[in-house]
Design an enzyme around this catalytic site. Sequence first.
Site, PDB file in Angstrom:
ATOM      1  N   GLY A   1      -2.927   4.967  -3.315  1.00  0.00           N
ATOM      2  CA  GLY A   1      -2.633   3.766  -4.372  1.00  0.00           C
ATOM      3  C   GLY A   1      -1.880   4.605  -6.000  1.00  0.00           C
ATOM      4  O   GLY A   1      -1.685   3.120  -6.493  1.00  0.00           O
TER       5      GLY A   1
ATOM      6  N   TYR B   1      -3.510   4.707   2.407  1.00  0.00           N
ATOM      7  CA  TYR B   1      -3.502   4.473   3.698  1.00  0.00           C
ATOM      8  C   TYR B   1      -4.858   5.519   4.010  1.00  0.00           C
ATOM      9  O   TYR B   1      -4.772   5.428   5.153  1.00  0.00           O
ATOM     10  CB  TYR B   1      -1.931   5.030   3.999  1.00  0.00           C
ATOM     11  CG  TYR B   1      -1.697   4.570   6.375  1.00  0.00           C
ATOM     12  CD1 TYR B   1      -2.425   3.601   6.451  1.00  0.00           C
ATOM     13  CD2 TYR B   1      -1.958   5.828   6.272  1.00  0.00           C
ATOM     14  CE1 TYR B   1      -2.166   3.609   8.190  1.00  0.00           C
ATOM     15  CE2 TYR B   1      -1.605   5.735   7.967  1.00  0.00           C
ATOM     16  CZ  TYR B   1      -1.503   4.696   8.688  1.00  0.00           C
ATOM     17  OH  TYR B   1      -1.573   4.789   9.675  1.00  0.00           O
TER      18      TYR B   1
ATOM     19  N   TYR C   1       0.523  -1.044   0.133  1.00  0.00           N
ATOM     20  CA  TYR C   1       0.285   0.104  -0.150  1.00  0.00           C
ATOM     21  C   TYR C   1       0.877   1.027  -0.233  1.00  0.00           C
ATOM     22  O   TYR C   1       2.150   1.586  -0.101  1.00  0.00           O
ATOM     23  CB  TYR C   1      -0.746  -0.307   1.604  1.00  0.00           C
ATOM     24  CG  TYR C   1      -0.195   0.137   2.493  1.00  0.00           C
ATOM     25  CD1 TYR C   1       0.555  -0.260   2.927  1.00  0.00           C
ATOM     26  CD2 TYR C   1      -0.450   1.775   3.423  1.00  0.00           C
ATOM     27  CE1 TYR C   1       0.939  -0.520   4.351  1.00  0.00           C
ATOM     28  CE2 TYR C   1       0.285   1.292   4.364  1.00  0.00           C
ATOM     29  CZ  TYR C   1       1.229   0.093   5.137  1.00  0.00           C
ATOM     30  OH  TYR C   1       1.573   0.625   6.159  1.00  0.00           O
ATOM     31  N   CYS C   2       0.436   2.329  -0.556  1.00  0.00           N
ATOM     32  CA  CYS C   2       1.387   3.178  -0.261  1.00  0.00           C
ATOM     33  C   CYS C   2      -0.051   4.677   0.370  1.00  0.00           C
ATOM     34  O   CYS C   2      -0.965   4.083   0.949  1.00  0.00           O
ATOM     35  CB  CYS C   2       1.652   3.900  -1.595  1.00  0.00           C
ATOM     36  SG  CYS C   2       0.263   4.367  -2.759  1.00  0.00           S
ATOM     37  N   ARG C   3       0.230   5.971  -0.471  1.00  0.00           N
ATOM     38  CA  ARG C   3      -0.831   6.612   0.521  1.00  0.00           C
ATOM     39  C   ARG C   3      -2.594   6.933  -0.358  1.00  0.00           C
ATOM     40  O   ARG C   3      -3.007   6.771   0.136  1.00  0.00           O
ATOM     41  CB  ARG C   3      -0.703   8.912   0.319  1.00  0.00           C
ATOM     42  CG  ARG C   3      -0.920   9.787   0.409  1.00  0.00           C
ATOM     43  CD  ARG C   3      -0.531  10.669   0.923  1.00  0.00           C
ATOM     44  NE  ARG C   3      -0.839  10.896  -1.078  1.00  0.00           N
ATOM     45  CZ  ARG C   3       0.461  12.226  -0.985  1.00  0.00           C
ATOM     46  NH1 ARG C   3       1.293  12.541  -0.792  1.00  0.00           N
ATOM     47  NH2 ARG C   3       0.726  11.975  -2.359  1.00  0.00           N
TER      48      ARG C   3
END
Length: 114
Positions: A85, A110, A81-83
């Site tokens: 997507g 996230y 995952y990142c911030r």
Amino acid sequence: MSFLSTIFGHNNEASDKIVVLDKIDYASAISNKKVQLVDVRTANEFSGGHIKNALNIDFFNAANFEISFSKLDKTKPVYIYCRSGARSQKAAKKLVDMGFSQIFDLKGGYSRWS
Ligand SMILES: O=S(=O)([O-])[S-]
């Protein structure tokens, strides 16, 4: 493999291996299991809060990204995952190229988690 995926080979193979899960499905997939869970944001973002038990491998640090991910088991699913997507989508494609067999990506990242 279907006829179309034979023609378009690489891309479709990649999309077979990348599954985007919404928060609920992602949460249940990573719960109570010893999964490979990786936060691909920067160390700074990571230290501001992250999903419990996640490793941090920064997508923007290209050299370290490959080294760190190559220590993980490519035959087992990896959850990333990142911030929001975008980065994890790019990371997922890289991981397919590196030989990972199954990548689960958190839809919305996230920012939608907490
Ligand atoms: O993490 S991101 O999708 O905002 S680039």
